[in-house]
Design an enzyme around this catalytic site. Structure first.
Site, PDB file in Angstrom:
ATOM      1  N   PHE A   1       5.265 -35.561  24.536  1.00  0.00           N
ATOM      2  CA  PHE A   1       6.360 -34.603  24.686  1.00  0.00           C
ATOM      3  C   PHE A   1       7.668 -35.390  24.618  1.00  0.00           C
ATOM      4  O   PHE A   1       7.828 -36.388  25.311  1.00  0.00           O
ATOM      5  CB  PHE A   1       6.320 -33.909  26.050  1.00  0.00           C
ATOM      6  CG  PHE A   1       5.326 -32.795  26.195  1.00  0.00           C
ATOM      7  CD1 PHE A   1       4.053 -32.880  25.659  1.00  0.00           C
ATOM      8  CD2 PHE A   1       5.657 -31.658  26.923  1.00  0.00           C
ATOM      9  CE1 PHE A   1       3.136 -31.854  25.821  1.00  0.00           C
ATOM     10  CE2 PHE A   1       4.750 -30.624  27.097  1.00  0.00           C
ATOM     11  CZ  PHE A   1       3.483 -30.717  26.544  1.00  0.00           C
ATOM     12  N   GLU A   2       8.607 -34.927  23.813  1.00  0.00           N
ATOM     13  CA  GLU A   2       9.950 -35.513  23.766  1.00  0.00           C
ATOM     14  C   GLU A   2      10.963 -34.422  24.092  1.00  0.00           C
ATOM     15  O   GLU A   2      11.113 -33.453  23.345  1.00  0.00           O
ATOM     16  CB  GLU A   2      10.237 -36.099  22.379  1.00  0.00           C
ATOM     17  CG  GLU A   2       9.408 -37.322  22.023  1.00  0.00           C
ATOM     18  CD  GLU A   2       9.949 -38.602  22.633  1.00  0.00           C
ATOM     19  OE1 GLU A   2      11.035 -38.577  23.256  1.00  0.00           O
ATOM     20  OE2 GLU A   2       9.280 -39.653  22.472  1.00  0.00           O
TER      21      GLU A   2
END
Length: 384
Positions: free
Chosen positions: A239-240
């Site tokens: 996840f960014e």
């Protein structure tokens, strides 16, 4: 399920902004420690505690960690919001706790968090230390991974404001990746599980965050933790958390990370996995470096006695000053900015640039200047 309402109900109000430290989260962890779920699983370089929190009795084992990079606290905030869901008496919590066993490390790099640096106290990027394991924090992560034996891993990060959704002019508020497990970037059973889950998450989040979700680059690097865990046969999702318009404190982005987490486990618990989601996954636009925080166009400057029209860009540096994160804008590019976008974009229409130095925008100079004497720009922002 209305994810907006769920977030509003369970948001942990005591933590906010960009500076999330071990002191911020220790009281929350103690509050959540209702049944000895909290453990100190190791110490950082500077002897700060690294905590794990485990909850649930389900067969599917989920391992999540945040703030591997100390200055990336958005997902930490969202993780606590999610933990408050799990500690509620809601039907959703009961469903999740029966289906899953969650183990999370909310802050892997407490020293970097306090210093507001990507690296740990030894100036090592922990996300390049997954093979050599030279740092105590890296060893802690690997030990918990091996002891917990997860079925899925969630590697939670922030990304800079420079990333956009391909060439659309939209910021990449969230980006996802199913990391590669080999140099050839092939898709095996483990990676396919991560790909299918990301495809499902994207389907849900497009309703709330249309056209602002990207796909991170999948170049293989065995020294990165996601690639290592994928290589070891455990489906891993990166996840960014990125930029949302005018949300430099990442409170809106926090909401979307929370939504992504809830969606992930709703999909898994309901066995609503997208089959053969490769095409859907690949159709998520690529993350691309296309943004500056500020772009100023059609600026008139005097250059060697000649008046010319040019463009320049400024970018915030996030600087820790007296325990506060200050956003200080500096000029970082002058000239042709074709194919770039600004989170703040200003067309000066030939206004003359002036500053207190040489009346010329220089690289690494603070973005404080005037346009035609009547427009003042302070720290990148127009003050009329």
């Amino acid at each position: 399920m209305n994810l907006e309402e769920l977030f509003t109900e369970f948001k942990e109000e005591s933590i906010e902004g960009r500076y999330i430290t071990i002191d911020s989260i220790e009281p929350l962890l103690q509050k959540l420690n209702r049944d000895n779920q909290l453990k100190i699983v190791g110490k950082s370089v500077l002897e700060k505690a690294i905590y794990s929190y485990q909850i649930g009795i389900g067969k599917t084992r989920i391992f999540l960690w945040s703030q591997m990079h100390g200055n990336e606290g958005t997902t930490t905030k969202a993780l606590f919001d999610f933990l408050y869901v799990l500690n509620s008496d809601s039907e959703l919590a009961k469903q999740f706790l029966k289906t899953f066993t969650f183990c999370c490390i909310p802050m892997l790099n407490p020293d970097g968090a306090s210093l507001y640096t990507r690296e740990n106290a030894n100036k090592v990027d922990l996300n390049r230390d997954s093979q050599d394991l030279t740092q105590p924090e890296s060893k802690v992560l690997r030990a918990v991974f091996e002891g917990f034996a997860p079925d899925y891993c969630f590697n939670l990060h922030d990304q800079r404001t420079i990333f956009g959704v391909s060439d659309t002019g939209k910021p990449a508020t969230l980006s996802f990746l199913a990391p590669s497990y080999n140099e050839e970037r092939e898709i095996n059973e483990s990676r396919l599980k991560a790909i299918n889950l990301i495809a499902g998450i994207n389907d849900v989040l497009q309703e709330y965050l249309p056209y602002q979700i990207g796909r991170f680059d999948d170049s293989f690097n065995i020294n990165c933790i996601g690639d290592t865990f994928q290589n070891l046969g455990v489906p891993t999702l990166l996840f960014e958390a990125g930029h949302f318009q005018d949300d430099y404190q990442r409170e809106e982005t926090r909401k979307y990370v929370f939504m992504a987490l809830v969606s992930s486990f709703a999909i898994l618990s309901e066995n609503d996995i997208v089959d053969n989601g490769i095409d859907k996954y690949l159709n998520i636009p690529q993350n691309k470096v296309v943004f500056y925080d500020f772009i100023y166009k059609n600026i008139k400057i005097n250059y060697d006695g000649n008046e010319i029209i040019t463009n320049f860009a400024a970018q915030y540096k996030e600087e820790l000053i007296e325990n506060q994160i200050c956003f200080n804008a500096y000029i970082i590019q002058v000239g042709d900015l074709e194919n770039y976008f600004g989170h703040f974009d200003y067309d000066a229409k030939g206004a003359l640039y002036k500053d207190e130095f040489d009346n010329f925008p220089k690289l690494n100079q603070k973005a404080d200047f005037y346009l035609d004497n009547d427009i003042k720009v302070v720290n990148g922002m127009i003050k009329i």
